[in-house]
Motif scaffolding. Structure first.
Motif, PDB file in Angstrom:
ATOM      1  N   HIS A  32       0.875  -1.175   0.000  1.00 48.97           N
ATOM      2  CA  HIS A  32       0.000   0.000   0.000  1.00 48.97           C
ATOM      3  C   HIS A  32       0.906   1.217   0.000  1.00 48.97           C
ATOM      4  CE1 HIS A  32      -3.113   2.553   2.449  1.00 48.97           C
ATOM      5  NE2 HIS A  32      -2.858   3.061   1.265  1.00 48.97           N
ATOM      6  N   TYR A  33       0.784   2.021  -1.045  1.00 47.33           N
ATOM      7  CA  TYR A  33       1.568   3.240  -1.188  1.00 47.33           C
ATOM      8  C   TYR A  33       0.662   4.455  -1.060  1.00 47.33           C
ATOM      9  CZ  TYR A  33       5.084   0.245  -3.446  1.00 47.33           C
ATOM     10  OH  TYR A  33       5.991  -0.735  -3.730  1.00 47.33           O
ATOM     11  N   ARG A  34       1.223   5.552  -0.577  1.00 42.28           N
ATOM     12  CA  ARG A  34       0.526   6.843  -0.589  1.00 42.28           C
ATOM     13  C   ARG A  34       1.482   7.840  -1.238  1.00 42.28           C
ATOM     14  NH1 ARG A  34      -1.867   7.640   4.620  1.00 42.28           N
ATOM     15  NH2 ARG A  34      -3.563   6.495   3.658  1.00 42.28           N
ATOM     16  N   CYS A  35       0.948   8.600  -2.186  1.00 39.81           N
ATOM     17  CA  CYS A  35       1.807   9.562  -2.869  1.00 39.81           C
ATOM     18  C   CYS A  35       1.092  10.881  -3.099  1.00 39.81           C
ATOM     19  CB  CYS A  35       2.327   9.000  -4.183  1.00 39.81           C
ATOM     20  SG  CYS A  35       1.108   8.297  -5.264  1.00 39.81           S
ATOM     21  N   SER A  52     -11.249   6.375  -7.862  1.00 40.15           N
ATOM     22  CA  SER A  52     -11.564   5.546  -6.699  1.00 40.15           C
ATOM     23  C   SER A  52     -12.359   4.294  -7.062  1.00 40.15           C
ATOM     24  CB  SER A  52     -12.309   6.377  -5.652  1.00 40.15           C
ATOM     25  OG  SER A  52     -11.455   7.407  -5.183  1.00 40.15           O
ATOM     26  N   SER A  84      -7.326   4.945  -4.794  1.00 38.63           N
ATOM     27  CA  SER A  84      -8.232   5.988  -4.300  1.00 38.63           C
ATOM     28  C   SER A  84      -7.464   7.303  -4.297  1.00 38.63           C
ATOM     29  CB  SER A  84      -8.759   5.665  -2.899  1.00 38.63           C
ATOM     30  OG  SER A  84      -7.713   5.634  -1.959  1.00 38.63           O
ATOM     31  N   ILE A  94      -3.682  13.482  -3.370  1.00 36.14           N
ATOM     32  CA  ILE A  94      -3.090  12.425  -2.556  1.00 36.14           C
ATOM     33  C   ILE A  94      -3.692  11.139  -3.088  1.00 36.14           C
ATOM     34  CG2 ILE A  94      -2.942  11.360  -0.282  1.00 36.14           C
ATOM     35  CD1 ILE A  94      -3.108  14.180   0.911  1.00 36.14           C
ATOM     36  N   ASP A  96      -3.751   6.899  -2.990  1.00 33.78           N
ATOM     37  CA  ASP A  96      -3.431   5.643  -2.327  1.00 33.78           C
ATOM     38  C   ASP A  96      -3.511   4.540  -3.369  1.00 33.78           C
ATOM     39  OD1 ASP A  96      -3.189   5.751   0.781  1.00 33.78           O
ATOM     40  OD2 ASP A  96      -4.722   7.227   0.266  1.00 33.78           O
ATOM     41  N   VAL A  98      -2.818   0.339  -3.886  1.00 31.13           N
ATOM     42  CA  VAL A  98      -2.477  -0.994  -3.395  1.00 31.13           C
ATOM     43  C   VAL A  98      -2.134  -1.818  -4.626  1.00 31.13           C
ATOM     44  CG1 VAL A  98      -3.258  -3.066  -2.174  1.00 31.13           C
ATOM     45  CG2 VAL A  98      -3.995  -0.795  -1.397  1.00 31.13           C
ATOM     46  N   VAL A 138       2.943   2.639   2.920  1.00 33.47           N
ATOM     47  CA  VAL A 138       2.087   2.687   4.099  1.00 33.47           C
ATOM     48  C   VAL A 138       2.071   1.321   4.794  1.00 33.47           C
ATOM     49  CG1 VAL A 138      -0.285   3.074   4.902  1.00 33.47           C
ATOM     50  CG2 VAL A 138       0.676   4.495   3.089  1.00 33.47           C
ATOM     51  N   ASP A 139       2.023   0.249   3.988  1.00 33.28           N
ATOM     52  CA  ASP A 139       1.897  -1.087   4.577  1.00 33.28           C
ATOM     53  C   ASP A 139       2.344  -2.136   3.572  1.00 33.28           C
ATOM     54  OD1 ASP A 139       1.239  -3.006   6.455  1.00 33.28           O
ATOM     55  OD2 ASP A 139      -0.923  -2.846   6.169  1.00 33.28           O
TER      56      ASP A 139
END
Length: 141
Positions: A32-35, A52, A84, A94, A96, A98, A138-139
């Motif tokens: 899981h990435y956030r950019c 999304s 999303s 922003i 997210d 996966v 993120v995870d």
């Protein structure tokens, strides 16, 4: 050797069986990435909602230019499991993401000069140019 910042204990060489087990398990992991993404045109709330809805999207990625000197030139199929987005402003998001193992996320965001298809810009609008400003893991799932 230890330092006040980093300490290492019980460091040892691993067996080939241990290395193989770790390598094979990495192929099944999801990340899981956030950019933070900049866009060259205004992004509407409808565009964000459309992003999304993305699930299990197959991506074709040629070996990225930035790693081509150390990786074989080939096309790999990767999967965006979930996507999303949230607007920061009209030209920043922003996002997210996966993904399955092995996806080059930076290249998914900016398209790598057409070497990743579809890219985030392709999903937003025809001709949208996107660039990654910040990327965090993120995870690992």
């Amino acid at each position: 050797k230890s330092s006040p910042v980093v300490q290492v204990s019980q460091l040892r060489l691993c067996s080939m069986a241990e290395y193989t087990a770790v390598s094979e398990s990495a192929e099944t992991h999801q990340k899981h990435y956030r950019c933070v993404v900049s866009v060259n045109c205004d992004v509407s709330e409808a565009d964000v909602q459309k992003l999304s809805l993305v699930e299990n999207l197959k991506i074709q990625q040629w070996t990225p230019i930035r790693v081509l000197h150390r990786r074989t030139l080939m096309c790999r199929e990767r999967v965006v499991i979930r996507l999303s987005a949230k607007r920061i402003n009209a030209r920043a998001l922003i996002v997210d993401i996966v993904t399955g193992a092995g996806m080059y996320v930076k290249e998914f965001v900016h398209g790598d000069l057409g070497r990743t298809s579809p890219s985030l810009g392709d999903l937003l609008a025809t001709g949208a140019l996107t660039d990654i400003l910040q990327l965090d893991v993120v995870d690992v799932i």
